[in-house]
Design a protein around this motif. Structure first.
Motif, PDB file in Angstrom:
ATOM      1  N   GLU A 275     -44.455  -9.649  43.540  1.00 36.19           N
ATOM      2  CA  GLU A 275     -45.311 -10.561  44.691  1.00 36.19           C
ATOM      3  C   GLU A 275     -45.471 -11.610  43.852  1.00 36.19           C
ATOM      4  O   GLU A 275     -45.226 -13.037  44.018  1.00 36.19           O
ATOM      5  N   LEU A 276     -46.259 -11.523  42.638  1.00 42.14           N
ATOM      6  CA  LEU A 276     -46.869 -12.299  41.752  1.00 42.14           C
ATOM      7  C   LEU A 276     -45.951 -13.342  41.318  1.00 42.14           C
ATOM      8  O   LEU A 276     -45.883 -14.561  41.151  1.00 42.14           O
ATOM      9  N   GLY A 277     -44.720 -12.499  40.564  1.00 50.40           N
ATOM     10  CA  GLY A 277     -43.596 -13.290  40.345  1.00 50.40           C
ATOM     11  C   GLY A 277     -42.931 -14.377  41.421  1.00 50.40           C
ATOM     12  O   GLY A 277     -42.706 -15.525  40.987  1.00 50.40           O
ATOM     13  N   GLU A 278     -43.003 -14.053  42.684  1.00 56.16           N
ATOM     14  CA  GLU A 278     -42.398 -14.939  43.571  1.00 56.16           C
ATOM     15  C   GLU A 278     -43.435 -16.282  43.693  1.00 56.16           C
ATOM     16  O   GLU A 278     -42.940 -17.148  43.832  1.00 56.16           O
ATOM     17  N   VAL A 279     -44.627 -15.731  43.662  1.00 54.96           N
ATOM     18  CA  VAL A 279     -45.679 -16.816  43.959  1.00 54.96           C
ATOM     19  C   VAL A 279     -45.483 -17.766  42.723  1.00 54.96           C
ATOM     20  O   VAL A 279     -45.566 -18.928  42.781  1.00 54.96           O
ATOM     21  N   VAL A 280     -45.230 -17.450  41.489  1.00 52.64           N
ATOM     22  CA  VAL A 280     -45.404 -18.333  40.491  1.00 52.64           C
ATOM     23  C   VAL A 280     -43.725 -18.951  40.301  1.00 52.64           C
ATOM     24  O   VAL A 280     -43.548 -19.894  39.628  1.00 52.64           O
ATOM     25  N   GLY A 281     -42.963 -18.396  40.968  1.00 53.51           N
ATOM     26  CA  GLY A 281     -41.592 -18.806  41.267  1.00 53.51           C
ATOM     27  C   GLY A 281     -40.729 -18.368  39.663  1.00 53.51           C
ATOM     28  O   GLY A 281     -39.841 -19.367  39.259  1.00 53.51           O
ATOM     29  N   ALA A 282     -41.319 -17.416  39.207  1.00 53.80           N
ATOM     30  CA  ALA A 282     -40.647 -16.820  37.846  1.00 53.80           C
ATOM     31  C   ALA A 282     -40.198 -15.538  38.405  1.00 53.80           C
ATOM     32  O   ALA A 282     -41.003 -14.433  38.381  1.00 53.80           O
ATOM     33  N   PRO A 283     -38.877 -15.119  38.471  1.00 56.49           N
ATOM     34  CA  PRO A 283     -38.382 -13.782  38.553  1.00 56.49           C
ATOM     35  C   PRO A 283     -38.642 -12.876  37.437  1.00 56.49           C
ATOM     36  O   PRO A 283     -38.764 -13.237  36.353  1.00 56.49           O
ATOM     37  N   ILE A 284     -39.235 -11.754  37.722  1.00 60.30           N
ATOM     38  CA  ILE A 284     -39.344 -10.687  36.557  1.00 60.30           C
ATOM     39  C   ILE A 284     -37.793 -10.053  35.939  1.00 60.30           C
ATOM     40  O   ILE A 284     -37.162  -9.647  36.781  1.00 60.30           O
ATOM     41  N   LYS A 285     -37.745 -10.242  34.773  1.00 60.61           N
ATOM     42  CA  LYS A 285     -36.380  -9.813  34.023  1.00 60.61           C
ATOM     43  C   LYS A 285     -36.465  -8.662  33.124  1.00 60.61           C
ATOM     44  O   LYS A 285     -37.865  -8.479  32.501  1.00 60.61           O
ATOM     45  N   ASP A 286     -35.639  -7.950  32.932  1.00 59.27           N
ATOM     46  CA  ASP A 286     -35.610  -6.835  32.004  1.00 59.27           C
ATOM     47  C   ASP A 286     -36.692  -6.010  31.870  1.00 59.27           C
ATOM     48  O   ASP A 286     -37.511  -5.577  30.967  1.00 59.27           O
ATOM     49  N   MET A 287     -37.057  -5.665  33.231  1.00 58.28           N
ATOM     50  CA  MET A 287     -38.286  -4.462  33.434  1.00 58.28           C
ATOM     51  C   MET A 287     -38.022  -3.041  32.806  1.00 58.28           C
ATOM     52  O   MET A 287     -36.905  -2.429  33.320  1.00 58.28           O
ATOM     53  N   VAL A 288     -38.939  -2.556  32.026  1.00 61.01           N
ATOM     54  CA  VAL A 288     -38.862  -1.177  31.524  1.00 61.01           C
ATOM     55  C   VAL A 288     -40.029  -0.382  31.800  1.00 61.01           C
ATOM     56  O   VAL A 288     -40.783  -0.944  31.626  1.00 61.01           O
ATOM     57  N   ILE A 289     -39.703   1.002  32.448  1.00 57.10           N
ATOM     58  CA  ILE A 289     -41.067   1.769  32.532  1.00 57.10           C
ATOM     59  C   ILE A 289     -40.846   2.786  31.589  1.00 57.10           C
ATOM     60  O   ILE A 289     -39.750   3.235  31.661  1.00 57.10           O
ATOM     61  N   ARG A 290     -41.832   2.894  30.907  1.00 58.84           N
ATOM     62  CA  ARG A 290     -41.872   4.150  29.829  1.00 58.84           C
ATOM     63  C   ARG A 290     -43.144   4.842  29.792  1.00 58.84           C
ATOM     64  O   ARG A 290     -44.374   4.347  30.136  1.00 58.84           O
ATOM     65  N   GLN A 291     -43.075   6.030  29.340  1.00 59.23           N
ATOM     66  CA  GLN A 291     -44.209   6.934  29.027  1.00 59.23           C
ATOM     67  C   GLN A 291     -45.015   6.102  27.746  1.00 59.23           C
ATOM     68  O   GLN A 291     -44.357   5.553  26.847  1.00 59.23           O
ATOM     69  N   ALA A 292     -46.134   5.970  27.691  1.00 54.06           N
ATOM     70  CA  ALA A 292     -46.791   5.630  26.384  1.00 54.06           C
ATOM     71  C   ALA A 292     -46.203   6.149  25.308  1.00 54.06           C
ATOM     72  O   ALA A 292     -46.170   7.579  25.573  1.00 54.06           O
ATOM     73  N   THR A 293     -46.230   5.711  24.271  1.00 53.07           N
ATOM     74  CA  THR A 293     -45.699   6.597  22.954  1.00 53.07           C
ATOM     75  C   THR A 293     -46.898   6.194  21.870  1.00 53.07           C
ATOM     76  O   THR A 293     -47.756   5.943  22.191  1.00 53.07           O
ATOM     77  N   LEU A 294     -46.826   7.127  20.714  1.00 51.12           N
ATOM     78  CA  LEU A 294     -47.502   6.894  19.668  1.00 51.12           C
ATOM     79  C   LEU A 294     -47.627   5.529  19.388  1.00 51.12           C
ATOM     80  O   LEU A 294     -48.793   5.094  18.696  1.00 51.12           O
ATOM     81  N   GLU A 295     -46.690   4.780  19.167  1.00 53.92           N
ATOM     82  CA  GLU A 295     -46.906   3.440  19.103  1.00 53.92           C
ATOM     83  C   GLU A 295     -47.845   2.874  19.762  1.00 53.92           C
ATOM     84  O   GLU A 295     -48.717   1.928  19.268  1.00 53.92           O
ATOM     85  N   ASP A 296     -47.970   2.975  20.894  1.00 54.20           N
ATOM     86  CA  ASP A 296     -49.019   2.298  21.854  1.00 54.20           C
ATOM     87  C   ASP A 296     -50.451   2.794  21.611  1.00 54.20           C
ATOM     88  O   ASP A 296     -51.360   2.221  21.440  1.00 54.20           O
ATOM     89  N   VAL A 297     -50.461   4.214  21.225  1.00 48.33           N
ATOM     90  CA  VAL A 297     -51.810   4.989  20.747  1.00 48.33           C
ATOM     91  C   VAL A 297     -52.154   3.993  19.369  1.00 48.33           C
ATOM     92  O   VAL A 297     -53.424   3.467  19.469  1.00 48.33           O
ATOM     93  N   PHE A 298     -51.395   3.632  18.678  1.00 45.85           N
ATOM     94  CA  PHE A 298     -51.715   3.107  17.280  1.00 45.85           C
ATOM     95  C   PHE A 298     -52.171   1.536  17.785  1.00 45.85           C
ATOM     96  O   PHE A 298     -52.978   1.195  17.145  1.00 45.85           O
ATOM     97  N   LEU A 299     -51.322   1.011  18.483  1.00 45.44           N
ATOM     98  CA  LEU A 299     -51.771  -0.463  18.929  1.00 45.44           C
ATOM     99  C   LEU A 299     -53.126  -0.349  19.563  1.00 45.44           C
ATOM    100  O   LEU A 299     -53.945  -1.276  19.459  1.00 45.44           O
ATOM    101  N   LYS A 300     -53.387   0.508  20.408  1.00 41.43           N
ATOM    102  CA  LYS A 300     -54.677   0.608  21.015  1.00 41.43           C
ATOM    103  C   LYS A 300     -55.868   0.752  20.103  1.00 41.43           C
ATOM    104  O   LYS A 300     -56.893   0.279  20.339  1.00 41.43           O
TER     105      LYS A 300
END
Lengths: 308, 361
Positions: A275-300
């Protein structure tokens, strides 16, 4: 003597090089039969820790017990019973694989059959090849073979797959798993998230010489992330404050034009993001859904990516 | 014991499989000896003196003289046809000396009067001064036989110890000393290599004691020094007939001591280097001047005076001097005891400094 039955017991270990605090108060134990991982960026203190544990570097303070012995007081006894692979250490270039393995066998009070060790790491076809003619992956296998010659109960592997191609890495993981299956305890350092997640029973995440998280990869991810990560590319939305208001979103991270949303409710977040993408007029590309990884833990925990 | 044996075997294989090292440690000194040995032996060893003999009238005297002169080793008699021709040969340098039996000589002798026999020689050639008295003696002898006068003092030559010192006898032990020096100095770069490749570190994580690790390295150098010695001595014997005069026992002892000294010096130099490459530079800086200033190639008295103190400080000077006097009986510059003492001092001092300053990482 060791305080408990741990294979490795480290309390408040410190090692400074001048002003650099390479290891700054580490405490952990390694239990029998597990693969214990130390995960952190280059310069975090992993190699220094390994070197102190295997008895080739003196610590500044703290207590260390390896197989119930202090590696500084009884270096020979400790070395005789552990296996070691050191980061980027090479071998006599003009000796063959079997010559080097036989040489190392002669260093220990007891050892396995050289041929058996060589086939265990899959180098039987290279037994007569000089080290200088081996590939990077084969050299690493040899390094692990040399860590196995004395059939020690505890094996140290310092960044065993650094610099290898993906295929060679996977092959090496199989060797590590077979070591674990044969009942050995393994202490492994790495700066590869996937390696730590795949191989380790428990991981100590280390940064600037300190442990910032310790537990099984699964537990670490669960403790730090109930949510999943939703990544997409859209420069127009990078840094947009409305992202954090989307349903289900707990945190937002932007990294250039790539945006990561951490969410507890993936379907509703996707819907509102579209919805937000349409409002801004910018389509969402290359969407990936993933489980958090240790990389995310480190980042956090550190605010940085591990490979930066 | 098995560990040390395995280490020595491993190091030995490493060295033998390194073609470059083999060339420098074995082939190079051999080539050196072959090359310089051949050059020097052509200039000096095969030297014989060509004597021109011109007879201006036929007679038995000429034949007798030619026979008497020809029986002297290293004299070659050329019987010339004319005085002019032989004098020209002398001027060209083809003759060392020209003897002329002038016309009318036999008549003078029959009359019982004395006759002059001109002998032409090149004043600038040193050999002339040796040859002239020889010719004079031969003429005396001929004259004595002609006049049947008895000999009162009869020389009776008895060869005792035929040491003929040739250039190669001087050179060969020196080249051996040079080879041992290069083996010790350049061979020790291996320690820097092992350190740089973290092989030393990896070995440090095994129960192998450092002393044994070093022992294995040093023993292989010493073995290699013995192989060098054998090779050089065999080549010298086969090609230049250089025989080892002194005791083999002492030669081997000197070789081992020299090798140990230079290995120790090499380790000390390497301990001041951070990398194998800088180690190489430092060692070049030391070995190159040492090679030329230590009197390996030419005797000390040919050295300019200001270099002599430097030469006197170099361990190679003493190893070469010791090997020369024991192997080929070259007149020594120093006594054997002095040579051994100075080498020993170098060994101890460099060993102590090496131990003190070597960094394992």
């Amino acid at each position: 003597m060791s305080l408990n039955n741990s294979i490795v017991n480290v309390q408040d270990l410190r090692k400074y090089y001048g002003k650099v605090r390479a290891v700054d108060g580490l405490s952990f134990t390694v239990e029998k039969g597990e693969i214990f991982g130390m995960l952190g960026p280059n310069g975090a203190g992993k190699t220094t820790t390994v070197e102190v544990l295997v008895g080739i570097r003196k610590r500044d303070s703290g207590t260390v017990f390896v197989l119930g012995m202090d590696p500084e007081r009884q270096p020979m006894a400790v070395k005789d019973r552990i296996g070691v692979q050191l980061q980027t250490a090479s071998m006599y270039p003009r000796l063959t694989v079997s010559e080097v393995v036989r040489l190392f066998c002669s260093f220990y009070s007891r050892h396995l059959e050289p041929a058996e060790i060589i086939s265990q790491v899959g180098l039987q076809n290279k037994a007569g090849t000089q080290i200088k003619n081996l590939s990077g992956g084969q050299v690493q296998r040899l390094a692990i073979a040399l860590a196995m010659v004395n059939d020690g109960d505890l094996v140290f592997l310092d960044e065993p797959t650094t610099g290898l191609d993906p295929q060679a890495r996977r092959n090496l993981w199989d060797v590590v798993f077979s070591l674990k299956k044969s009942g050995k305890t393994i202490f492994l350092t790495t700066h590869y998230m996937d390696e730590a997640e795949r191989l380790c029973d428990r991981v100590a995440v280390i940064d600037h010489g300190k442990i910032i998280a310790l537990g099984s990869p699964h537990d670490l991810i669960r403790d730090h992330f109930l949510e999943r990560a939703l990544e997409f590319i859209q420069p127009a939305l990078a840094g947009d404050e409305r992202l954090s208001g989307l349903s289900g979103v707990t945190r937002v991270r932007g990294n250039g034009e790539r945006v990561t949303l951490y969410t507890t409710d993936v379907p509703r977040t996707i819907a509102s993001l579209m919805e937000l993408g349409e409002v801004v007029g910018a389509p969402i590309k290359d969407m990936v859904i993933r489980q958090a990884t240790l990389e995310d833990v480190f980042l956090k925990l550190t605010g940085r990516r591990i490979r930066e | 014991m098995n560990t040390l044996f395995q280490l020595v075997m491993a190091n030995f294989k490493e060295m033998v499989r390194d073609r470059m090292a083999l060339f420098w440690f074995l082939a190079f000194p051999v080539l050196f000896i072959l090359l310089f040995g051949t050059i020097f032996s052509e200039n000096n060893d095969t030297a014989s003196f060509s004597i021109g003999l011109v007879q201006e009238e036929p007679g038995l005297l000429g034949d007798g003289l030619a026979q008497a002169l020809g029986s002297i080793p290293s004299l070659k008699i050329e019987r010339g046809t004319s005085r002019q021709q032989e004098l020209r040969a002398l001027e060209r340098g083809d003759r060392s000396l020209v003897i002329v039996l002038p016309a009318g000589l036999s008549r003078l002798l029959e009359e019982g009067s004395s006759a002059e026999i001109p002998i032409y020689y090149d004043e600038t050639r040193q050999s002339s001064h040796v040859l002239l008295p020889v010719i004079g003696r031969v003429l005396d002898e001929v004259e004595r036989r002609m006049t049947n006068s008895p000999r009162l003092l009869d020389p009776r030559p008895e060869p005792v110890h035929a040491v003929r010192l040739r250039q190669i006898d001087y050179l060969l032990p020196g080249v051996l000393a040079m080879a041992i020096m290069q083996l010790g100095l350049f061979g020790s770069l291996r320690l820097a290599y092992l350190r740089e490749q973290k092989i030393l570190k990896r070995l440090g994580a095994t129960p192998l004691p450092r002393g044994m690790l070093l022992g294995g390295e040093v023993i292989v150098r010493l073995l290699m020094a013995l192989i060098q010695t054998t090779t050089i001595v065999v080549i010298g014997a086969l090609v230049f007939r250089v025989t080892v005069l002194g005791s083999w026992f002492i030669v081997v002892g000197l070789v081992l001591m020299g090798a140990a000294t230079f290995v120790s010096l090499g380790y000390m130099l390497v301990s001041f280097a951070r990398s194998e490459e800088s180690g190489h530079g430092i060692i070049q800086l030391v070995q190159f001047p040492m090679m030329f200033i230590s009197g390996i190639f030419f005797p000390v008295n040919m050295m300019p005076g200001f270099l002599r103190p430097v030469m006197k400080a170099m361990p190679l000077t003493y190893l070469a001097d010791a090997l020369r006097q024991v192997m080929t009986g070259t007149p020594p510059q120093y006594s054997l005891a002095t040579d051994v003492t100075v080498l020993g001092a170098w060994l101890i001092v460099t060993f102590a400094l090496g131990i003190r300053f070597f960094q394992w990482e």
